[in-house]
Scaffold this motif. Structure first.
Motif, short mmCIF file in Angstrom:
data_model
loop_
_atom_site.label_atom_id
_atom_site.label_comp_id
_atom_site.label_asym_id
_atom_site.label_seq_id
_atom_site.Cartn_x
_atom_site.Cartn_y
_atom_site.Cartn_z
N ILE A 1 36.93 50.47 1.89
CA ILE A 1 36.89 50.57 0.43
C ILE A 1 35.54 50.05 -0.04
O ILE A 1 35.17 48.91 0.24
CB ILE A 1 38.02 49.75 -0.23
CG1 ILE A 1 39.36 50.05 0.45
CG2 ILE A 1 38.07 50.03 -1.72
CD1 ILE A 1 39.82 51.47 0.32
N ILE B 1 36.83 55.21 0.69
CA ILE B 1 37.33 55.40 -0.68
C ILE B 1 36.56 54.50 -1.63
O ILE B 1 36.55 53.28 -1.46
CB ILE B 1 38.84 55.08 -0.77
CG1 ILE B 1 39.64 55.98 0.18
CG2 ILE B 1 39.33 55.21 -2.21
CD1 ILE B 1 41.12 55.65 0.21
N ASP C 1 36.45 52.42 -4.77
CA ASP C 1 37.44 51.86 -5.70
C ASP C 1 37.07 50.41 -5.97
O ASP C 1 36.63 49.69 -5.06
CB ASP C 1 38.86 51.96 -5.11
CG ASP C 1 39.93 51.87 -6.20
OD1 ASP C 1 39.91 50.89 -6.97
OD2 ASP C 1 40.78 52.77 -6.26
N ALA D 1 43.83 50.12 -3.61
CA ALA D 1 43.40 51.29 -2.83
C ALA D 1 44.06 51.31 -1.45
O ALA D 1 44.46 52.36 -0.95
CB ALA D 1 41.88 51.31 -2.70
#
Length: 707
Positions: free
Chosen positions: A592, A627, A629, A635
């Motif tokens: 993340i 990802i 986020d 997440a």
């Protein structure tokens, strides 16, 4: 009814009940609106104090007692959380940077004081408020995996120098302010202080080691010994004519190594952080008079003082970090991390300010300015640390290059996995997971049952407990035969389940302990910890904490969140590879990153993760998922919905110097996940993990933009 309520208004127990309600509710409410809990406690003090509802008064004996205990506890925790070993590893540079970040702010603060008409004594005390710092952002650098960076280590070590120096200046200034302070009295005070410091640091350390050795696992008596040491040192400081917070800080340093990372340390910090330290902050709020506070932010002269204190502190700390950069040849990112780590002013600063204000040496305007300083630096420091710490040594890929695909269990020996058995409904999945782990290396598992001991070994109650545990072991042995794995059941009689598990794993030289999930469901569990917490604290080997919702053989889609590239991340990946190989599963590496991360940087992260996975797993059967986020825990929870099993690191975090707890992403994520979870808990000391590769000379963060 009305007369009864009226009679209760003067009862101290009613005031204490209100304090407990405030401590429980207010910080949570403020954190929900993304404000620090400390701000809520200060605001509660203002609202309930003389400027508000007048429920509390700082003249109350009860409030003064509880606040003084909180003040002493605050400085004790500040000393307790200093890493002494880390200081000695880089003591020369820590003393060097400590000198910079002590003298430059001290001189700056003195100039600010003199510029606004304070005499030399008060001005030097204002300078000493600038000199200390609180490691409020330590959990951030710990989570990012950059504690091993020299600049971070040096800054942490410098805390000892700055806090002791600031408290010594405070002691001298208060002594001079008391009047009739001649040169002879000054020398007498300094000599007394030096002797007192040696007695506390050396005497308390030796006494603590001897007491802990004799008492063994009697945590209650050890807890009382630590409390006695704190307040004995505080009283001793007052006897030689210095403030009690000096003794409290020194006592924290003295018992630091004695406690180590034991459960007693967590309990000591817990009591302070949830009760006494919050009361201290509420009492600070009682001192704030709203008209005077507003005036300090609106009247030009008083506003100028507040701005001068805030800006002077920030610039002086930056100047000290710049000097360290030039002398020790750190890069710009390391310099900025040193600055941001040394920026927050909470523990020693607030304690010294309160002492100076009570002694009449500091004015109300200085008190209000320091509270503003605390709010600004406590908010800005962690934000800047998170920003700059993530950029340390962005080109260092040593861990990827050194990663090796060796077996995580030494194949020359028959590895042993301990499986505590206490719930017949979950023992099957635990044994199956242990079997998957040892089967590849020809190892064995040891179902372990703990029968709690009784004062007499011949009582029927103990016989019944032994019979019940033997039944569990018989069932576990049958499960092991069905799994086609060799099992050695162990029955142990012990007076504590967690200690029994830890002792048995040490005696058997276990490679891993696999335990079932234990949720905290009561205040008692929060206060005294649960079995799993104690096992993780005491274990000599890694502990796999599991929540298995299905048979491990059915868990084929594995998700491994990797926040930063550290040696522990590689260990988790190797563990996941063992499970994936056992049931022909597929591993997804999840990272993340910030929403502001550029596409090129994300591509670089993906390439490094791919290279690491290929070197560790020796296969291409893995997926890389990145990802963007800002909420890491959310997440991870969202991504976990598509997987059978999530494998995380299980880390324990203490409070910062301010005594307030810091949320852990792992804890947040596991509370909301609906799939199976395995968390790897590492021993508190640095062990030679059976699945780890050779440890590199330093640990660095993986992605330069990671959080």
């Amino acid at each position: 009814m009305g007369s009864a309520l009226h009679s209760l208004q003067g009862e101290p127990i009613v005031s204490f009940m209100i304090l407990l309600a405030v401590i429980l509710i207010v910080p949570l409410a403020f954190e929900r609106i993304r404000l620090p809990g400390i701000v809520g406690l200060l605001a509660a003090g203002v609202a309930l104090g003389p400027s508000g509802l007048q429920v509390f008064s700082n003249e109350s004996e009860t409030m003064q007692l509880l606040s003084d205990i909180g003040l002493v506890y605050l400085m004790f925790v500040a000393g307790l959380e200093v890493d002494i070993d880390q200081f000695f590893r880089t003591r020369n540079k820590s003393i060097g940077f400590g000198t910079f970040t002590f003298l430059v702010p001290l001189i700056t603060g003195t100039i600010v004081g003199r510029s606004f008409g304070f005499d030399w004594n008060a001005s030097i005390l204002i300078g000493s408020l600038f000199a200390s710092h609180t490691l409020l952002a330590y959990p951030i650098v710990s989570r990012l995996g950059v504690v091993g960076n020299e600049a971070v280590t040096v800054t942490i070590g410098a805390t000892i120098f700055t806090d002791i120096g600031a408290l010594l200046v405070l002691a001298v200034c208060i002594g001079i302010h008391a009047g009739n302070f001649t040169l002879v009295k000054l020398l007498t005070l300094l000599v007394s202080l030096a002797l007192y410091t040696v007695v506390v640091l050396v005497g308390f350390d030796r006494a603590g080691r001897e007491f802990f050795r004799r008492t063994g696992d009697e945590e209650g008596n050890q807890f009382l010994f630590v409390l006695l040491a704190v307040f004995l040192a505080a009283v001793g400081a007052q006897l030689i004519g210095v403030e009690k917070i000096v003794g409290a800080f020194l006592s924290g340093l003295a018992v630091n190594r004695v406690l180590g990372e034991s459960p007693v340390k967590e309990k000591v910090i817990f009591i302070g952080s949830v009760l006494f330290i919050p009361i201290f902050f509420i009492d600070m709020g009682l001192l704030i008079r709203i008209p005077a506070f507003v005036q300090s932010l609106t009247t030009p002269q008083l506003l100028s003082l507040t701005i001068a204190i805030v800006v002077g502190l920030m610039l002086s700390k930056l100047g000290a970090a710049l000097l360290a950069k030039l002398v020790y040849r750190y890069n710009w990112q390391e310099m900025m991390v040193m600055w941001s780590l040394s920026l927050p002013q909470v523990a020693a600063t607030l304690a010294a300010t309160l002492v100076g204000y009570r002694a009449g040496l500091l004015t109300e305007s200085v008190l209000n300015s320091v509270i503003v300083l605390m709010l600004v630096t406590a908010t800005l420091g962690p934000i800047l640390t998170a920003r700059f710490a993530a950029e340390l040594t962005t080109l260092d890929t040593a861990l990827v290059e050194q990663a090796q695909p060796e077996e995580w269990i030494d194949s020359e020996e028959r590895p042993l996995v301990i499986v505590p058995i206490y719930n017949p409904r979950t023992e099957g999945n635990l044994l199956e997971l242990a079997a998957m782990i040892v089967r590849q290396a020809g190892g064995r598992i040891a179902p372990l049952a703990i029968a709690l001991s009784q004062p007499r070994m011949d009582v029927p109650k103990l016989d019944a407990a032994i019979a019940q545990k033997q039944g569990l072991l018989t069932s576990a042995l049958e499960v092991s035969r069905n799994l086609d794995v060799f099992a050695e059941p162990i029955l142990r009689i012990d007076d504590n389940i967690a200690q029994g598990i830890s002792r048995a794993s040490r005696e058997q030289n276990a490679s891993l302990v696999v335990v079932g999930w234990g949720r905290r469901t009561s205040f008692q569990a929060r206060l005294f910890g649960n079995v799993i917490d104690s096992v993780v604290w005491a274990s000599h080997c890694p502990v796999a904490v599991t929540r298995l919702l299905d048979s491990p053989m059915n868990l084929s889609r594995l998700l491994v969140p990797i926040e930063n590239l550290t040696q522990q991340s590689i260990a988790v990946l190797k563990f996941a590879q063992v499970l994936a190989a056992a049931n022909h599963g597929q591993i997804t590496l999840l990272h993340i990153c910030d929403r502001t991360t550029s596409p090129s940087k994300m591509a670089w992260i993906r390439s490094q993760l791919s290279l690491l996975a290929k070197k560790i797993t020796l296969t291409s059967d893995f997926i890389i998922q990145i990802i963007p986020d800002d909420d890491v825990a959310k997440a991870i929870v969202q991504a976990s919905k598509s997987y059978d099993l999530v494998i995380l690191r299980f880390s324990r975090r203490h409070t910062s110097g301010g005594g307030l707890a810091v949320s852990d992403i792992t804890a947040q994520a596991t509370q909301k996940m609906t799939c199976s979870v395995v968390m790897l808990g590492e021993p508190q000391r640095t062990p030679s993990l059976v699945w780890s590769t050779e440890k590199p000379h330093r640990q660095e963060p993986f992605p330069p933009t990671s959080r």
